[in-house]
Design a protein around this motif. Structure first.
Motif, PDB file in Angstrom:
ATOM      1  N   SER A   1       4.847   8.030   4.584  1.00 16.49           N
ATOM      2  CA  SER A   1       4.402   7.794   3.214  1.00 16.49           C
ATOM      3  C   SER A   1       3.144   8.609   2.943  1.00 16.49           C
ATOM      4  O   SER A   1       2.554   9.205   3.843  1.00 16.49           O
ATOM      5  N   GLU A   2       2.745   8.597   1.696  1.00 16.52           N
ATOM      6  CA  GLU A   2       1.515   9.274   1.284  1.00 16.52           C
ATOM      7  C   GLU A   2       0.315   8.577   1.914  1.00 16.52           C
ATOM      8  O   GLU A   2       0.280   7.347   2.017  1.00 16.52           O
ATOM      9  N   ALA A   3      -0.661   9.351   2.351  1.00 18.20           N
ATOM     10  CA  ALA A   3      -1.893   8.773   2.891  1.00 18.20           C
ATOM     11  C   ALA A   3      -2.719   8.199   1.749  1.00 18.20           C
ATOM     12  O   ALA A   3      -2.980   8.888   0.765  1.00 18.20           O
ATOM     13  N   ARG A   4      -3.099   6.936   1.837  1.00 22.45           N
ATOM     14  CA  ARG A   4      -3.856   6.254   0.798  1.00 22.45           C
ATOM     15  C   ARG A   4      -5.221   5.826   1.332  1.00 22.45           C
ATOM     16  O   ARG A   4      -5.356   5.412   2.480  1.00 22.45           O
ATOM     17  N   GLN A   5      -6.221   5.873   0.475  1.00 16.93           N
ATOM     18  CA  GLN A   5      -7.570   5.449   0.851  1.00 16.93           C
ATOM     19  C   GLN A   5      -7.726   3.945   0.651  1.00 16.93           C
ATOM     20  O   GLN A   5      -7.265   3.388  -0.346  1.00 16.93           O
TER      21      GLN A   5
ATOM     22  N   GLY B   1      -2.291  21.870   3.738  1.00 14.37           N
ATOM     23  CA  GLY B   1      -3.408  20.939   3.796  1.00 14.37           C
ATOM     24  C   GLY B   1      -3.035  19.476   3.657  1.00 14.37           C
ATOM     25  O   GLY B   1      -3.908  18.601   3.589  1.00 14.37           O
ATOM     26  N   GLU B   2      -1.736  19.179   3.631  1.00  8.22           N
ATOM     27  CA  GLU B   2      -1.287  17.806   3.409  1.00  8.22           C
ATOM     28  C   GLU B   2      -1.483  16.940   4.646  1.00  8.22           C
ATOM     29  O   GLU B   2      -1.392  17.410   5.791  1.00  8.22           O
ATOM     30  N   VAL B   3      -1.746  15.652   4.405  1.00  5.22           N
ATOM     31  CA  VAL B   3      -1.728  14.657   5.467  1.00  5.22           C
ATOM     32  C   VAL B   3      -0.731  13.575   5.078  1.00  5.22           C
ATOM     33  O   VAL B   3      -0.506  13.315   3.896  1.00  5.22           O
ATOM     34  N   LYS B   4      -0.101  12.976   6.093  1.00  7.39           N
ATOM     35  CA  LYS B   4       0.870  11.918   5.863  1.00  7.39           C
ATOM     36  C   LYS B   4       0.519  10.712   6.733  1.00  7.39           C
ATOM     37  O   LYS B   4      -0.007  10.880   7.843  1.00  7.39           O
ATOM     38  N   PHE B   5       0.827   9.527   6.196  1.00 12.02           N
ATOM     39  CA  PHE B   5       0.706   8.323   7.018  1.00 12.02           C
ATOM     40  C   PHE B   5       2.052   8.078   7.682  1.00 12.02           C
ATOM     41  O   PHE B   5       3.075   7.933   7.001  1.00 12.02           O
ATOM     42  N   ILE B   6       2.062   8.045   9.011  1.00 10.62           N
ATOM     43  CA  ILE B   6       3.307   7.917   9.768  1.00 10.62           C
ATOM     44  C   ILE B   6       3.170   6.775  10.769  1.00 10.62           C
ATOM     45  O   ILE B   6       2.181   6.683  11.488  1.00 10.62           O
ATOM     46  N   LYS B   7       4.172   5.908  10.793  1.00  6.18           N
ATOM     47  CA  LYS B   7       4.186   4.761  11.701  1.00  6.18           C
ATOM     48  C   LYS B   7       5.605   4.525  12.185  1.00  6.18           C
ATOM     49  O   LYS B   7       6.566   4.993  11.568  1.00  6.18           O
TER      50      LYS B   7
ATOM     51  N   LEU C   1       0.837  -1.198   0.000  1.00  9.41           N
ATOM     52  CA  LEU C   1       0.000   0.000   0.000  1.00  9.41           C
ATOM     53  C   LEU C   1       0.873   1.248   0.000  1.00  9.41           C
ATOM     54  O   LEU C   1       0.615   2.194  -0.737  1.00  9.41           O
ATOM     55  N   ASN C   2       1.886   1.242   0.837  1.00 14.99           N
ATOM     56  CA  ASN C   2       2.814   2.371   0.921  1.00 14.99           C
ATOM     57  C   ASN C   2       4.172   1.900   0.416  1.00 14.99           C
ATOM     58  O   ASN C   2       5.060   1.538   1.193  1.00 14.99           O
ATOM     59  N   HIS C   3       4.302   1.884  -0.908  1.00 14.26           N
ATOM     60  CA  HIS C   3       5.520   1.357  -1.513  1.00 14.26           C
ATOM     61  C   HIS C   3       6.673   2.353  -1.399  1.00 14.26           C
ATOM     62  O   HIS C   3       7.816   1.981  -1.131  1.00 14.26           O
ATOM     63  N   THR C   4       6.377   3.634  -1.600  1.00 19.70           N
ATOM     64  CA  THR C   4       7.411   4.665  -1.522  1.00 19.70           C
ATOM     65  C   THR C   4       7.374   5.310  -0.146  1.00 19.70           C
ATOM     66  O   THR C   4       6.382   5.940   0.221  1.00 19.70           O
TER      67      THR C   4
ATOM     68  N   THR D   1       0.804   3.897  17.554  1.00 20.91           N
ATOM     69  CA  THR D   1      -0.030   3.356  16.486  1.00 20.91           C
ATOM     70  C   THR D   1       0.087   4.216  15.239  1.00 20.91           C
ATOM     71  O   THR D   1      -0.158   5.427  15.280  1.00 20.91           O
ATOM     72  N   GLY D   2       0.477   3.603  14.142  1.00 22.64           N
ATOM     73  CA  GLY D   2       0.578   4.340  12.890  1.00 22.64           C
ATOM     74  C   GLY D   2      -0.781   4.814  12.412  1.00 22.64           C
ATOM     75  O   GLY D   2      -1.773   4.088  12.513  1.00 22.64           O
ATOM     76  N   LYS D   3      -0.824   6.038  11.889  1.00 16.38           N
ATOM     77  CA  LYS D   3      -2.085   6.585  11.381  1.00 16.38           C
ATOM     78  C   LYS D   3      -1.802   7.814  10.523  1.00 16.38           C
ATOM     79  O   LYS D   3      -0.650   8.213  10.343  1.00 16.38           O
TER      80      LYS D   3
END
Length: 258
Positions: A158-162, A110-116, A92-95, A125-127
């Motif tokens: 990584s980029e936040a993915r739906q 306005g950016e959001v990031k997925f961080i774990k 899901l988060n390849h890069t 907890t990553g979110k």
């Protein structure tokens, strides 16, 4: 096989199910408490066929006991830098990028990031975070002496993915023993069992790289098809309400008692 179970796993409300499974299957086990700051497991046994289960702490400390088999699968192939070479764009988060937690990050408006966490998976907890949420979290985490987060702790960004839906799969000896959804998004309809295409995808990934003799794979459905959310160490992966814990424990006991 002999199971060494950590008692004080406070964040997993389903933890008690492992005791029910071990009792039903008449498998030998012992229960111990391990403080988060422990440097060794305060336990002695003549058994070598030991499998540990609990928090990341017991999984990490059990690696010191090289004569325990299977002991713990912590680390090794569970690192993103290892399994990403095999799973590639199926992740899901390849890069990703890896940073020390205190480092300043570049944020677009306005950016959001997925961080774990990168190495110690359970230190938080990553979110998905906004810039202000992340800065507040880092400040509070570094000020709190009760956790294991330090300025040297590494995070994966990584980029936040739906995702549409997400499932946890328990894998022993290259076989999926149990799987169940733990999250539905975007008003996705509820499903009792993981869809056949989800299982097919997971089996393809196992054929690409059977990461360990026993491990946990979280998968998700996206607008680009199925992806791997992350790989988890089976010694410290939590149970969900729909996890067939007895099947997982039975499979572990049979496979590692050969």
């Amino acid at each position: 096989m002999f199971f060494l179970i950590q008692a004080n796993v406070y964040l997993d409300p389903e933890h008690y199910k492992i005791f029910d499974a071990l009792e039903d299957l008449n498998i030998d086990y012992e229960v111990i408490n391990i403080p988060p700051t422990a440097e060794r497991i305060d336990f002695e046994t003549d058994r070598k066929d030991v499998f540990v289960y609990g928090s990341v702490t017991i999984a990490r400390l059990a690696k010191q006991y090289s004569d325990w088999s299977p002991g713990s699968f912590y680390g090794g192939n569970h690192l993103y830098e290892v399994y990403s070479q095999y799973y590639g764009e199926n992740l899901l988060n390849h890069t990703i990028s890896v940073h020390k937690i205190f480092e300043q990050l570049n944020w677009k408006k306005g950016e959001v990031k997925f961080i774990k966490p990168y190495e110690e998976a359970k230190i938080f907890t990553g979110k998905v975070f906004t810039e202000s949420e992340w800065k507040d979290f880092v400040f509070e985490a570094l000020e709190n002496p009760a956790n294991r987060i330090t300025e040297e702790s590494l995070v994966q960004i990584s980029e936040a993915r739906q995702t549409v839906k997400e499932a946890r799969l328990w894998i022993v000896g290259g076989q999926i023993i149990d799987g169940g959804y733990y999250k539905f998004n975007n008003q996705a309809p509820f499903e009792e069992t993981v869809s056949d295409d989800g299982f097919r995808f997971a089996n393809e990934m196992i054929r690409l790289f059977n990461l360990e003799e026993a491990f946990v794979m979280d998968i998700c459905l996206t607008d680009e098809g199925w992806k791997i959310v992350e790989i988890n160490c089976i010694n410290s992966s939590g149970f969900y309400p729909n996890t067939n814990v007895k099947s997982v424990i039975k499979a572990l006991n049979i496979y590692f008692s050969k």
